[in-house]
Design an enzyme around this catalytic site. Sequence first.
Site: not given
Length: 567
Positions: A205, A22, A24, A340-341, A30, A263, A99
Amino acid sequence: MKRSPKFDNRVGYIIYPAAFKDSNDDGIGDIQGIISKLDYLAYIGFDLLWICPLFRSPMDDNGYDVSDYYQIDPRFGSNEDLKTLIEEAHKRGIVILLDFVLNHTSDEHPWFQKALSDPSSKERDYYFFRKGRREGDKLLPPNNWKGFFSTSTWEKVPGDNDDYYFHIFSKKMPDVNWENPALREEYYAIARHYLDMGVDGFRLDALAHLAKDTSFASSSLPPDPEGLVYDTDRFSNRPALYSYLREFNDEVFSHYDCLLVGEVGGNLTPDKALLLSDFDTGPIHMVFNFATAWVNGAFGSLDKKDEDIRTDVIALKKEFLKWYQACSARSDMPLYWDNHDHPRALSQYGSILYREKSAKALCNTLLFMYGTPFIYYGDEIGMSNVTYEKPEDFFSDVGNHNETDVLRARGYSDEHITHYLNRTSRVNSRTPMQWDKGQNAGFSSAAPINKVNGNYLEGVNVADQIDDPFSTLRFFKYAISKRHDPFINELVQHGKFEILDMPHPDVFAYTHDGAKKLVVITNMRPYTVYFSFYNNFSDILVHNYGDVIFTNHVFELRPFETYLLLV
Ligand code: GLC
Ligand code: CA
């Protein structure tokens, strides 16, 4: 399709942007955060980034529900930030895959809003609207199909009508209709836009699902307690998928030097994978399948005891071999343990009791197989699953939220559900990257979406590891440098691959036979095992213990001991 040499011999890294860095201090990772860590990534040796979705989104499914493909979501930054990221990555020899979500949009996308407000609009046919079934005065969904996130695949259109729309993920993610040529053109234009901007390719995806059985007839498979049927063949890997992608290739991809990774999920057979990725005839370069995930039985393990969750090393070896044998001569292949899955690989196949040893062992075992390795962010420092306290801690994943609703209604206790989610949830792999010992592990000074894993205070962070030559992180860096060595790469890509001692229940060992023999030997267990080896090795290239125990052609392998040898 054959990839261009630009993409040869790369080691990929997967970034889940909301949790990476991050810049900010609003608690959300981000693009500027990613830019600030490019030097780090280049230093470790990663030169291919797949970044999970960055487009404007209401974040029902954390960016996989896109409401504007042409805008970066303001939480992640601006379109200018993306351009800067591409430039800065390229300066460091790193290529970027975005992605790209093709199966559905957000329900807040203007196409869907138009489709809802004006049933005679062209956008109406960008989606699947069907009338519900009337039973007496009851209105039921058009069929009995169940989607991936524990609900019916149909959601009622608001208002005084019998209409439903189709969604295989959350109800805020209506599926788009690839049968419609105008819809396909919209996606071609989006792809051209980003490729013209300098993006190097896409992770495509949920690609398997673009074609559905549009008869939408109810499934006759046995229903679940809620009367729904989870019959994913109705919307996975269906014949029309291949013609859509061939057209996409003719119209767009073949005109660019880009890399395309689809994917394609479960139930995929190697022959279908080759329809997509064959060097000569495939419309894309490689496909992620899920065959090597969950080989410890954790998937769907709601009613299993902890003792029943155990890596089936033979099954794991067989899966890698099966895909290698079927596809390697005709296709590029990706390699990965987790993304991430999935829960963290270390908690699946490694052990937190041997965190450093097992993180290294998994790295070494994956890295030297045929294909393009993709390392999930945080695995390089040994990140592992969370130990959250209640189902609500997992509700940033809409799938977990829906599943909890169903399980509570079936009578499961919160304690039981939490135990299950700590083992299986996707949130396990979506916690903040652990940079240092500072607040929230140096990710942000504001509270992150998913709570940081407390083990950042116990050495699981970049700052503690980067200058320690024996750390997990430095092991990754060293092993990746070996993987990048042209001589080793040649053996990996063109040597004859064989699993050594397939029936061994604990050891994952393989060889590539070429100008020399490259051998990987890994103990996948948290205890000592033995492995017979009848060659004389000339070099130990990579090893995660200080001394070698090899007598009378037998290796004594301590917990998660791993070798890369040259014979
Ligand atoms: C893919 C993504 C997953 C997402 C789903 C819907 O499987 O990897 O995170 O929830 O598609 O877009
Ligand atoms: Ca931020």
